[in-house]
Design an enzyme around this catalytic site. Structure first.
Site, mmCIF file in Angstrom:
data_model
loop_
_atom_site.group_PDB
_atom_site.id
_atom_site.type_symbol
_atom_site.label_atom_id
_atom_site.label_comp_id
_atom_site.label_asym_id
_atom_site.label_seq_id
_atom_site.Cartn_x
_atom_site.Cartn_y
_atom_site.Cartn_z
ATOM 1 N N TYR A 166 -13.637 -35.634 65.137
ATOM 2 C CA TYR A 166 -14.391 -35.065 64.018
ATOM 3 C C TYR A 166 -13.600 -35.193 62.724
ATOM 4 O O TYR A 166 -14.122 -35.651 61.694
ATOM 5 C CB TYR A 166 -14.708 -33.596 64.317
ATOM 6 C CG TYR A 166 -15.661 -32.967 63.330
ATOM 7 C CD1 TYR A 166 -17.036 -33.036 63.537
ATOM 8 C CD2 TYR A 166 -15.200 -32.304 62.199
ATOM 9 C CE1 TYR A 166 -17.922 -32.456 62.638
ATOM 10 C CE2 TYR A 166 -16.065 -31.729 61.300
ATOM 11 C CZ TYR A 166 -17.430 -31.805 61.517
ATOM 12 O OH TYR A 166 -18.294 -31.244 60.619
ATOM 13 N N ILE A 199 -19.918 -23.310 58.460
ATOM 14 C CA ILE A 199 -21.218 -22.830 57.990
ATOM 15 C C ILE A 199 -22.004 -22.267 59.167
ATOM 16 O O ILE A 199 -21.928 -22.776 60.295
ATOM 17 C CB ILE A 199 -22.010 -23.994 57.343
ATOM 18 C CG1 ILE A 199 -21.188 -24.674 56.226
ATOM 19 C CG2 ILE A 199 -23.348 -23.501 56.801
ATOM 20 C CD1 ILE A 199 -20.817 -23.781 55.071
#
Length: 259
Positions: A166, A199
């Site tokens: 990632y 988030i």
């Protein structure tokens, strides 16, 4: 947290423009599609989850937004090309694009990280952004104008244990953004990136409470962000208000990288 952005949105800001958003069935992508639609754009909701994309479109249409759904596999260049072509044929052009689709991958140290997971994360989070720009840019260049925002991450600027694929992909997105921005700045195309912190999205839905609280503690803001907060920055970067902003990488991270 609930943002009250809808009450202050200029509903004509993106009037007459077509926006193409990947990963738009949920999370940051959905919030972005909603924000651009409320700003007057016609929105193409592109997602691997076609049912989710169609549900998002139905919700947009209830708000009076012109919208259409298209299935896309961002790991497949031909699928991305077809989705961009769908946007152009459906609404007559392409003015705004947000390459947002992404996955988290497994959690494991580099020496134990599976090759299959590496390939899958890089294909989705890095190659998927390249494929998006590869087919969006020629359309915009032919028109002599356009704006693109790529969703990177705070992990495009810092490392994170057990997230090698990632973090590598998101660092790559920043490099892609800067390179393409330099190449097309004189052709009326502005290309930028956002770097969200953690988030509140479906990617975190399976996280236990202790782990969630641990993430919160890493943000000086004392909370995680919302998709709407990221969407506001994306909307700014796509707008004429950001006319001299090119090749930049904007962190939306509640102070995470300021620690």
């Amino acid at each position: 947290m609930s943002t009250n952005a809808t009450s202050t949105v200029d509903t004509t800001e993106f009037a007459g423009k077509t926006a193409f958003v990947t990963g738009a069935a949920s999370g940051i992508g959905l919030a972005t599609a909603q924000r651009l639609g409320r700003g007057g754009a016609k929105v193409v909701v592109a997602d691997y989850n076609k049912d989710g994309a169609e549900a998002a479109v139905a919700a947009l249409k209830r708000e009076g937004v012109e919208a259409a759904a298209v299935a896309v596999d961002v790991t497949d260049a031909a699928s991305v090309e077809a989705a961009v072509d769908f946007a152009v044929k459906t609404f007559g052009g392409l003015d705004l694009a947000v390459n947002n689709a992404g996955i988290s991958g497994e959690s494991a140290p580099t020496g134990e990280y599976s090759v299959d997971n590496w390939d899958r994360v890089i294909a989705t989070n890095l190659s998927g952004v390249f494929y998006g720009m590869r087919y969006q840019i020629p359309v915009m260049a032919a028109a002599g104008k356009g704006a693109i925002v790529n969703t990177a991450s705070i992990l495009g600027s810092v490392g994170f244990p057990n997230a090698v694929a990632y973090s590598s992909a998101k660092h790559g997105v920043v490099g892609l953004t800067k390179t393409a921005a330099m190449e097309y700045a004189t052709q009326g195309i502005r290309i930028n990136a956002v770097g969200p912190g953690f988030i509140e999205t479906p990617l975190l839905k399976n996280m236990d409470e202790a782990a969630h609280d641990g993430l919160v503690s890493l943000h000086p803001a004392g909370r995680l962000g919302t998709g709407e907060e990221v969407a506001e920055v994306i909307a700014f970067l796509l707008s004429d208000r950001a006319s001299f902003v090119m090749g930049s990488y904007h962190l939306v991270d509640g102070g995470y990288t300021a620690r």
